[in-house]
Design an enzyme around this catalytic site. Structure first.
Site, PDB file in Angstrom:
ATOM      1  N   TYR A  52      11.845  -7.465  -0.564  1.00  0.00           N
ATOM      2  CA  TYR A  52      11.710  -6.487  -1.660  1.00  0.00           C
ATOM      3  C   TYR A  52      10.963  -7.109  -2.838  1.00  0.00           C
ATOM      4  O   TYR A  52      10.013  -6.518  -3.371  1.00  0.00           O
ATOM      5  CB  TYR A  52      13.121  -6.048  -2.081  1.00  0.00           C
ATOM      6  CG  TYR A  52      13.196  -5.133  -3.278  1.00  0.00           C
ATOM      7  CD1 TYR A  52      12.641  -3.858  -3.244  1.00  0.00           C
ATOM      8  CD2 TYR A  52      13.862  -5.533  -4.443  1.00  0.00           C
ATOM      9  CE1 TYR A  52      12.750  -3.011  -4.350  1.00  0.00           C
ATOM     10  CE2 TYR A  52      13.977  -4.700  -5.533  1.00  0.00           C
ATOM     11  CZ  TYR A  52      13.420  -3.437  -5.484  1.00  0.00           C
ATOM     12  OH  TYR A  52      13.525  -2.593  -6.576  1.00  0.00           O
ATOM     13  N   GLY A  88      15.892  10.076  -5.045  1.00  0.00           N
ATOM     14  CA  GLY A  88      16.675   8.860  -5.212  1.00  0.00           C
ATOM     15  C   GLY A  88      17.402   8.790  -6.544  1.00  0.00           C
ATOM     16  O   GLY A  88      17.420   9.747  -7.328  1.00  0.00           O
TER      17      GLY A  88
HETATM   18  P1  NAD Z   1      16.436   4.960  -4.354  1.00  0.00           P
HETATM   19  O1  NAD Z   1      16.636   4.120  -3.143  1.00  0.00           O
HETATM   20  O2  NAD Z   1      17.614   5.577  -4.977  1.00  0.00           O
HETATM   21  O3  NAD Z   1      15.399   6.123  -4.032  1.00  0.00           O
HETATM   22  C1  NAD Z   1      14.235   5.878  -3.311  1.00  0.00           C
HETATM   23  C2  NAD Z   1      13.814   7.162  -2.661  1.00  0.00           C
HETATM   24  O4  NAD Z   1      12.676   6.871  -1.839  1.00  0.00           O
HETATM   25  C3  NAD Z   1      14.896   7.749  -1.733  1.00  0.00           C
HETATM   26  O5  NAD Z   1      15.172   9.087  -2.094  1.00  0.00           O
HETATM   27  C4  NAD Z   1      14.272   7.679  -0.330  1.00  0.00           C
HETATM   28  O6  NAD Z   1      14.572   8.811   0.477  1.00  0.00           O
HETATM   29  C5  NAD Z   1      12.779   7.637  -0.676  1.00  0.00           C
HETATM   30  N1  NAD Z   1      11.986   7.026   0.379  1.00  0.00           N
HETATM   31  C6  NAD Z   1      12.264   5.951   1.145  1.00  0.00           C
HETATM   32  N2  NAD Z   1      11.280   5.759   2.040  1.00  0.00           N
HETATM   33  C7  NAD Z   1      10.355   6.715   1.812  1.00  0.00           C
HETATM   34  C8  NAD Z   1       9.114   7.041   2.395  1.00  0.00           C
HETATM   35  N3  NAD Z   1       8.612   6.347   3.434  1.00  0.00           N
HETATM   36  N4  NAD Z   1       8.418   8.096   1.904  1.00  0.00           N
HETATM   37  C9  NAD Z   1       8.908   8.814   0.860  1.00  0.00           C
HETATM   38  N5  NAD Z   1      10.089   8.584   0.294  1.00  0.00           N
HETATM   39  C10 NAD Z   1      10.798   7.531   0.760  1.00  0.00           C
HETATM   40  O7  NAD Z   1      15.609   4.090  -5.397  1.00  0.00           O
HETATM   41  P2  NAD Z   1      15.566   4.199  -6.979  1.00  0.00           P
HETATM   42  O8  NAD Z   1      16.681   3.396  -7.492  1.00  0.00           O
HETATM   43  O9  NAD Z   1      15.459   5.621  -7.392  1.00  0.00           O
HETATM   44  O10 NAD Z   1      14.238   3.378  -7.264  1.00  0.00           O
HETATM   45  C11 NAD Z   1      13.031   3.965  -7.682  1.00  0.00           C
HETATM   46  C12 NAD Z   1      12.052   2.842  -7.989  1.00  0.00           C
HETATM   47  O11 NAD Z   1      12.606   2.017  -9.014  1.00  0.00           O
HETATM   48  C13 NAD Z   1      11.769   1.906  -6.803  1.00  0.00           C
HETATM   49  O12 NAD Z   1      10.439   1.464  -6.875  1.00  0.00           O
HETATM   50  C14 NAD Z   1      12.687   0.737  -7.058  1.00  0.00           C
HETATM   51  O13 NAD Z   1      12.216  -0.441  -6.471  1.00  0.00           O
HETATM   52  C15 NAD Z   1      12.648   0.667  -8.568  1.00  0.00           C
HETATM   53  N6  NAD Z   1      13.791  -0.034  -9.123  1.00  0.00           N
HETATM   54  C16 NAD Z   1      15.030   0.517  -9.095  1.00  0.00           C
HETATM   55  C17 NAD Z   1      16.103  -0.174  -9.647  1.00  0.00           C
HETATM   56  C18 NAD Z   1      17.496   0.379  -9.638  1.00  0.00           C
HETATM   57  O14 NAD Z   1      18.434  -0.337 -10.039  1.00  0.00           O
HETATM   58  N7  NAD Z   1      17.709   1.636  -9.222  1.00  0.00           N
HETATM   59  C19 NAD Z   1      15.895  -1.429 -10.225  1.00  0.00           C
HETATM   60  C20 NAD Z   1      14.624  -1.982 -10.198  1.00  0.00           C
HETATM   61  C21 NAD Z   1      13.569  -1.251  -9.674  1.00  0.00           C
HETATM   62  N1  SER Z   2      18.622  -2.498  -8.410  1.00  0.00           N
HETATM   63  C1  SER Z   2      17.596  -3.064  -7.581  1.00  0.00           C
HETATM   64  C2  SER Z   2      18.189  -3.705  -6.383  1.00  0.00           C
HETATM   65  O1  SER Z   2      19.294  -4.179  -6.497  1.00  0.00           O
HETATM   66  C3  SER Z   2      16.792  -4.068  -8.348  1.00  0.00           C
HETATM   67  O2  SER Z   2      15.467  -3.846  -8.115  1.00  0.00           O
HETATM   68  O3  SER Z   2      17.550  -3.773  -5.373  1.00  0.00           O
END
Ligand code: NAD
Ligand code: SER
Length: 321
Positions: A144, A12
């Site tokens: 979420y 991700g």
């Molecule tokens: P993303 O959606 O880019 O990546 C998530 C990954 O999880 C994807 O590659 C997807 O294929 C994988 N995935 C989904 N379902 C799955 C499953 N059942 N088994 C295994 N893999 C699975 O998310 P991200 O932005 O890289 O987020 C990573 C973490 O950070 C998450 O917990 C997210 O909630 C948190 N987060 C992200 C942001 C942001 O802005 N990117 C902000 C707040 C929190």
């Molecule tokens: N960037 C994330 C979202 O928009 C925040 O957790 O879902």
């Protein structure tokens, strides 16, 4: 001592960069990337071990953990806010069952350390929106957000009840140029840069004055690694650190882009994500993170914009986007 780290959801937006940062510190073979998706991302492809893993499959997760003698997990696999509102049961299944699988496997094996991100989505419309405190009302209105609050509570429960070392931080919207975001409400803040380079204009799905906390990926990596490596005995909080960098709305972001591309145009067509964004804070008080593990961001809006446009511009020139 941390010897082998499993990263879930590694393909991700965050995982595709965090795996490489972890491998630089702990060694390539000591960081096992995993994702439900078979693709590992271009930079990950040749850089070390990868396993296809659905985090809802506890048996398979345990097999991979035992195969590599994993003693720490960075659990990134999740369904984000916008996809989660379209598919709430999927968000519950992946975010809750995936997390409890990680915690139980870690508990059974007395693992060294677990890191699980939370989010500004843990807050809701009744939370104070300006300089949102560390300890405050947690009544999110998205599935979420509900899974993120549950994760924070579960993490703290496993620390108190079983003595596990679990850490987590409430990321703001993360802005990056390596892997596109996976279906969140803050995704506009990445798409705007790609469209600025490709088309010179962008249609935004949030209103121009929607202020949200954001962070550039280098600061996200720094925050994650700093917390992951912090002295556990100095932490008063565990699964729920507020972390901030800067706050921005789409209009401010467009103005920042115009400093480098004066002809850039933006239009607004708010959709269902507006209601999600309206339930989140404008800005974050991250005093606890600053005091307990010396958190300090490096990028502000304009320094990030300059770097984003440079990197995405180079990709465009090479025909990669
Ligand atoms: P993303 O959606 O880019 O990546 C998530 C990954 O999880 C994807 O590659 C997807 O294929 C994988 N995935 C989904 N379902 C799955 C499953 N059942 N088994 C295994 N893999 C699975 O998310 P991200 O932005 O890289 O987020 C990573 C973490 O950070 C998450 O917990 C997210 O909630 C948190 N987060 C992200 C942001 C942001 O802005 N990117 C902000 C707040 C929190
Ligand atoms: N960037 C994330 C979202 O928009 C925040 O957790 O879902």
């Amino acid at each position: 001592m941390i010897e082998k780290i499993l990263v879930t959801g590694s393909s991700g937006q965050i995982g595709s960069e965090l795996v490489l940062a972890l491998r630089n510190i702990y060694g390539t073979d000591n960081v096992i990337a995993s994702d439900k998706c078979a693709h590992t991302g271009i930079k990950l492809a040749d850089s070390g071990p990868f396993e296809q893993l659905d985090v809802t499959d506890r048996k398979h997760m345990a097999e991979i953990v035992d195969k590599y003698n994993v003693n720490a997990i960075v659990h990134l696999a999740a369904i984000l806010s916008a996809v989660g509102e379209k598919k709430p049961m999927l968000a519950w299944d992946v975010n809750i069952n995936g997390m409890i699988n990680v915690f139980e496997i870690a508990r059974e094996r007395k693992m060294e350390r677990i890191l699980v991100p939370s989010s500004i989505a843990a807050f809701g419309p009744s939370t104070p929106i300006i300089n949102t405190p560390q300890e405050t009302i947690l009544r999110p209105t998205t599935m979420y957000g509900i899974t993120k609050v549950t994760g924070e509570l579960l993490g703290d429960y496993y620390v108190a009840k079983f003595g596990l070392d679990i850490r987590g931080l409430r990321y703001p919207g993360i802005i990056s140029n390596e892997t596109l975001p996976g279906g969140g409400t803050t995704d506009y803040a990445v798409a705007i840069y790609y469209d600025a380079i490709k088309y010179g204009k962008y249609e935004c799905f949030l209103k121009e004055d929607t202020m949200l906390p954001m962070m550039y990926m280098p600061d996200c990596l720094k925050a994650t690694l700093d917390l992951f490596q912090a002295d556990f005995n100095k932490l008063k909080h565990h699964s729920d650190f507020n972390v901030g960098a800067f706050s921005v709305n789409p209009k401010m972001m467009a103005e920042s882009i115009r400093k480098f591309i004066p002809s850039f145009e933006i239009t607004y067509k708010p959709d269902f994500r507006q209601e999600i964004a309206d339930s989140w804070p404008n800005s974050i008080d991250d005093t606890a993170a600053r005091e307990e593990w010396n958190w300090s961001p490096s990028y502000d809006l304009d320094t990030m914009t300059e770097d984003m446009l440079k990197v995405i511009g180079e990709k465009h020139k090479k025909g990669l986007i």
